[in-house]
Motif scaffolding. Structure first.
Motif, PDB file in Angstrom:
ATOM      1  N   TRP A   1      97.825  58.639  43.459  1.00 51.22           N
ATOM      2  CA  TRP A   1      98.428  58.240  44.443  1.00 51.22           C
ATOM      3  C   TRP A   1      99.815  58.061  44.337  1.00 51.22           C
ATOM      4  O   TRP A   1     100.404  57.320  43.394  1.00 51.22           O
ATOM      5  N   ILE A   2     100.819  58.729  44.945  1.00 46.68           N
ATOM      6  CA  ILE A   2     102.138  59.041  44.782  1.00 46.68           C
ATOM      7  C   ILE A   2     102.854  58.815  45.985  1.00 46.68           C
ATOM      8  O   ILE A   2     102.447  59.194  46.979  1.00 46.68           O
ATOM      9  N   SER A   3     103.940  57.612  46.019  1.00 49.60           N
ATOM     10  CA  SER A   3     104.606  57.356  47.177  1.00 49.60           C
ATOM     11  C   SER A   3     105.446  58.136  47.656  1.00 49.60           C
ATOM     12  O   SER A   3     105.722  59.283  46.900  1.00 49.60           O
ATOM     13  N   PRO A   4     105.842  58.007  48.980  1.00 51.13           N
ATOM     14  CA  PRO A   4     106.954  59.157  49.336  1.00 51.13           C
ATOM     15  C   PRO A   4     108.228  59.261  48.511  1.00 51.13           C
ATOM     16  O   PRO A   4     108.841  60.277  48.362  1.00 51.13           O
ATOM     17  N   ASP A   5     108.323  57.962  47.674  1.00 51.72           N
ATOM     18  CA  ASP A   5     109.643  58.200  46.892  1.00 51.72           C
ATOM     19  C   ASP A   5     109.433  58.932  45.650  1.00 51.72           C
ATOM     20  O   ASP A   5     110.234  59.068  44.695  1.00 51.72           O
ATOM     21  N   GLY A   6     108.174  59.160  45.169  1.00 54.43           N
ATOM     22  CA  GLY A   6     107.730  59.954  44.017  1.00 54.43           C
ATOM     23  C   GLY A   6     107.256  58.940  43.113  1.00 54.43           C
ATOM     24  O   GLY A   6     107.227  59.576  41.917  1.00 54.43           O
ATOM     25  N   TYR A   7     107.064  57.793  43.535  1.00 52.15           N
ATOM     26  CA  TYR A   7     106.321  56.596  42.217  1.00 52.15           C
ATOM     27  C   TYR A   7     104.874  56.869  42.307  1.00 52.15           C
ATOM     28  O   TYR A   7     104.173  57.093  43.303  1.00 52.15           O
ATOM     29  N   LEU A   8     104.325  56.808  41.102  1.00 48.64           N
ATOM     30  CA  LEU A   8     103.034  56.835  40.951  1.00 48.64           C
ATOM     31  C   LEU A   8     102.516  55.400  41.281  1.00 48.64           C
ATOM     32  O   LEU A   8     102.781  54.567  40.420  1.00 48.64           O
ATOM     33  N   ILE A   9     101.937  55.076  42.283  1.00 49.42           N
ATOM     34  CA  ILE A   9     101.413  53.814  42.962  1.00 49.42           C
ATOM     35  C   ILE A   9     100.062  53.582  42.162  1.00 49.42           C
ATOM     36  O   ILE A   9      99.714  52.148  41.876  1.00 49.42           O
ATOM     37  N   CYS A  10      99.178  54.506  42.174  1.00 48.48           N
ATOM     38  CA  CYS A  10      97.691  54.397  41.357  1.00 48.48           C
ATOM     39  C   CYS A  10      97.238  55.422  40.954  1.00 48.48           C
ATOM     40  O   CYS A  10      97.394  56.716  41.251  1.00 48.48           O
ATOM     41  N   TYR A  11      96.405  55.365  39.908  1.00 46.13           N
ATOM     42  CA  TYR A  11      95.670  56.340  39.171  1.00 46.13           C
ATOM     43  C   TYR A  11      94.191  55.925  38.909  1.00 46.13           C
ATOM     44  O   TYR A  11      94.142  54.779  38.493  1.00 46.13           O
ATOM     45  N   GLU A  12      93.310  56.772  39.098  1.00 52.98           N
ATOM     46  CA  GLU A  12      92.067  56.393  38.886  1.00 52.98           C
ATOM     47  C   GLU A  12      91.204  57.518  38.220  1.00 52.98           C
ATOM     48  O   GLU A  12      91.151  58.532  38.742  1.00 52.98           O
ATOM     49  N   PHE A  13      90.328  57.061  37.374  1.00 50.73           N
ATOM     50  CA  PHE A  13      89.636  57.894  36.384  1.00 50.73           C
ATOM     51  C   PHE A  13      88.090  57.682  36.731  1.00 50.73           C
ATOM     52  O   PHE A  13      87.761  56.662  36.687  1.00 50.73           O
ATOM     53  N   ASP A  14      87.372  58.742  37.234  1.00 46.86           N
ATOM     54  CA  ASP A  14      85.928  58.827  37.328  1.00 46.86           C
ATOM     55  C   ASP A  14      85.123  58.950  36.092  1.00 46.86           C
ATOM     56  O   ASP A  14      85.185  60.005  35.652  1.00 46.86           O
ATOM     57  N   MET A  15      84.856  57.888  35.396  1.00 50.12           N
ATOM     58  CA  MET A  15      84.018  58.117  34.214  1.00 50.12           C
ATOM     59  C   MET A  15      82.692  57.994  34.127  1.00 50.12           C
ATOM     60  O   MET A  15      81.886  57.809  33.210  1.00 50.12           O
ATOM     61  N   THR A  16      81.997  58.093  35.483  1.00 45.38           N
ATOM     62  CA  THR A  16      80.542  57.793  35.440  1.00 45.38           C
ATOM     63  C   THR A  16      79.569  58.731  34.558  1.00 45.38           C
ATOM     64  O   THR A  16      79.038  58.223  33.901  1.00 45.38           O
ATOM     65  N   ASP A  17      79.804  60.131  34.644  1.00 49.85           N
ATOM     66  CA  ASP A  17      79.094  60.962  33.973  1.00 49.85           C
ATOM     67  C   ASP A  17      79.416  60.773  32.559  1.00 49.85           C
ATOM     68  O   ASP A  17      78.423  60.746  31.829  1.00 49.85           O
TER      69      ASP A  17
END
Length: 113
Positions: A39-55
């Motif tokens: 998730w990147i803000s309009p200003d270019g900041y990384l707001i959130c990152y998520e890894f799906d590690m289920t498998d």
């Protein structure tokens, strides 16, 4: 990947499960892909990152069970990191012991990119 994991604090999570970072690296080294959402803000900041590690976590659990049949199923495993308060830190002083390693840290950051 190892450097990302080391800095993420994931060793605290898996350490509680009795896994070392070395054991986690062994499980992850054969991983072909890891779904990531950013998730990147309009200003270019990384707001959130998520890894799906289920498998990957299911494969690790199957491997660690030590038997041919594993009766446990991982339904969902996600690692989400939310970033906030950009440029809102109060003034502080960095101890000289830390700044003496600043060049090493910058090199480390460049390797992460």
């Amino acid at each position: 990947m190892e450097k990302v994991l080391e800095t993420s604090g994931i060793d605290l999570i898996f350490g509680g499960l009795g896994w070392s970072l070395d054991e986690l690296y062994t499980e992850l080294k054969d991983m072909k892909e890891l779904p990531v959402s950013l998730w990147i803000s309009p200003d270019g900041y990384l707001i959130c990152y998520e890894f799906d590690m289920t498998d990957r976590m299911q494969a690790a659990l199957d491997n660690l069970s030590g038997t041919e049949e594993n009766f446990q199923t991982i339904v969902k495993t996600k690692l989400r990191v939310t970033c906030s308060n950009f440029n809102e830190i109060s003034d502080f002083e960095i101890p000289k012991e830390i700044t003496s390693g600043a060049v090493e840290f910058e090199e480390f950051c460049q390797e992460m990119i």
